[in-house]
Design an enzyme around this catalytic site. Sequence first.
Site, PDB file in Angstrom:
ATOM      1  N   TYR A 137       0.826  -1.226   0.000  1.00 54.22           N
ATOM      2  CA  TYR A 137       0.000   0.000   0.000  1.00 54.22           C
ATOM      3  C   TYR A 137       0.850   1.262   0.000  1.00 54.22           C
ATOM      4  CZ  TYR A 137      -4.845  -1.514   0.735  1.00 54.22           C
ATOM      5  OH  TYR A 137      -6.112  -1.993   0.593  1.00 54.22           O
ATOM      6  N   ASP A 224      -4.175 -17.815   0.636  1.00 50.68           N
ATOM      7  CA  ASP A 224      -5.189 -18.484  -0.202  1.00 50.68           C
ATOM      8  C   ASP A 224      -5.980 -19.489   0.622  1.00 50.68           C
ATOM      9  OD1 ASP A 224      -2.800 -19.902   0.011  1.00 50.68           O
ATOM     10  OD2 ASP A 224      -2.834 -20.660  -2.052  1.00 50.68           O
ATOM     11  N   ASP A 248      -6.863  -6.344   3.958  1.00 54.42           N
ATOM     12  CA  ASP A 248      -7.937  -5.641   3.250  1.00 54.42           C
ATOM     13  C   ASP A 248      -8.936  -6.651   2.706  1.00 54.42           C
ATOM     14  OD1 ASP A 248      -9.298  -3.495   1.959  1.00 54.42           O
ATOM     15  OD2 ASP A 248      -8.320  -4.068   0.082  1.00 54.42           O
TER      16      ASP A 248
HETATM   17  C1  IPM Z   1     -10.549  -0.386   3.666  1.00 55.47           C
HETATM   18  C2  IPM Z   1     -10.720   0.217   2.303  1.00 55.47           C
HETATM   19  C3  IPM Z   1      -9.507   1.068   1.980  1.00 55.47           C
HETATM   20  C4  IPM Z   1      -8.316   0.138   1.962  1.00 55.47           C
HETATM   21  C5  IPM Z   1      -9.609   1.881   0.688  1.00 55.47           C
HETATM   22  C6  IPM Z   1     -10.822   2.775   0.691  1.00 55.47           C
HETATM   23  C7  IPM Z   1      -8.370   2.675   0.428  1.00 55.47           C
HETATM   24  O1  IPM Z   1     -10.937  -0.783   1.358  1.00 55.47           O
HETATM   25  O2  IPM Z   1     -10.454   0.388   4.638  1.00 55.47           O
HETATM   26  O3  IPM Z   1     -10.516  -1.595   3.780  1.00 55.47           O
HETATM   27  O4  IPM Z   1      -8.024  -0.491   0.931  1.00 55.47           O
HETATM   28  O5  IPM Z   1      -7.652   0.038   2.988  1.00 55.47           O
HETATM   29 MG    MG Z   2     -11.127  -2.734   2.174  1.00 58.95          MG
END
Ligand code: IPM
Ligand code: MG
Length: 360
Positions: A137, A224, A248
Site C-alpha cells: 500500500y 489463499d 484488506d
Molecule cells: C478499507 C478500504 C480502503 C483500503 C480503501 C478505501 C483505500 O478498502 O479500509 O478496507 O483499501 O484500505
Molecule cells: Mg477494504
Amino acid sequence: MTKSIAVLAGDGIGPEIVEQAVRVLSSLGLNIEMKEALVGGAAFDRFEHPLPKSTLDLAKNSQAVLFGAVGDWKYDHLPRELRPEQSILGLRRSLGLFANLRPAFLYDDLSNSSTLKPEVVSGLDLLIVRELTGDVYFGTPRGVRNANDGNFIGEREGFDTMRYAESEVRRIAKVAFESAMKRSKRLCSVDKANVLETSQFWRDIMTDTAKEYPNVELTHMYIDNAAMQLVKNPCQFDVIVTGNLFGDILSDEAAMLTGSIGMLPSASLNSNNQGLYEPSHGSAPDIAGKGIANPLATILSASMLLRYSLDLSDYANLIDKAVHNVLANGFRTVDIYENGTNKVGTSEMGDAVINELRMA
Ligand code: IPM
Ligand code: MG
C-alpha cells in the site's frame, strides 16, 4: 481534561450514519468536545483536496476521529492523489495508525442474514488485526516506467513494492498477541511465505514474538488457504494477524460472514492510542440520502472509540449492550431485514439505541 473527537462524516451515507453515532455519544452525557470537518469528495468539492490541511490538523489535535465513509463514482475521473480514498490513506499515514482492528461478530438474532448456513457461522466471533501503514500500500518505489530488465525490456510496466521493516512487523505482532491474550489466546498469522520473501520475514518475526507470549497458541496459514477456511469453517479462528493487502481482502470476506457489512465497526490505532474509528463498509452512494442505511456499524465504532482512545470501557459496554437489545427487540434496517421483524430507517435505528441507553 476535555475529551476531543474530530467528526469526519465524508460522502454518500457517511453523514447520515455519523449523525446517529454522534446522537448516541451525546446521549451519554459525557463531556466530549466534537468538532466536524469535511473529508473525501465533500472536501474536494469545497477545497479541491480530499484531505485539506484544516481537516488533517483537526484530526491530529483530537484524541480520536469518528469517520463515516468516503468515495463516490463521480470522482473516479480524478487523478489518484485527489480521489476521496486518498483522505483515509493520508489520515492513516499522517497519524501513524498502524494497527487496524476489525472484529467480525455474528449476533444470534442475525444468524439467518448470513449467506452461509447458520450451522457454519453460528457462534462466529473473530478479530482481524490488519497492519495498516506498510506493505505494498505504501511501499516505494512505485509507479509506471519503461522496463529495463526481464522479459519485457522497452515496454511500459506498472510496479509497486511490498516491503516490511522489522519494527513494523514487531509492533503489529505485539498488538495481535496482546489482543489474543484478552480473548481465547489463539492467534493465526496469515501470509504467503511459500512465495514471498516479505512474508517469510513476517513469519519469522511472528514466531520470534511468540516466545514472549507462551500462553498464546500461534499458527500460520497461507492467504489463499485462509480465504478458503474463512468460508469453510470460520469459527476455527479467534484472532487473525496479517499485512495490509491480505488484511484488506480478508476483512471484507470476514465481514460478509455476518450477513451484513452494515454491522461491523473498526478501529485504527497508533502507538499513543489515538485512533480513527469507522464502519467497515463504504459510502454506498446508491442509497445515500434515502434514510435507509444501517447506522449500527458506526454506532459500534463510536463504542470502540470510547473503549480504546478515551478509556471509557463502561460506556462502550453500555452501547454494545444497547445494540444487542435493539436487535433482540426486532429492529432491523433493510440490509438485515427478515419477515416478522420491524423494518426501520437510519434515524429510527438511532432512536432505538438511544432509548435502550436511557433504560440502562
Ligand atoms: C478499507 C478500504 C480502503 C483500503 C480503501 C478505501 C483505500 O478498502 O479500509 O478496507 O483499501 O484500505
Ligand atoms: Mg477494504
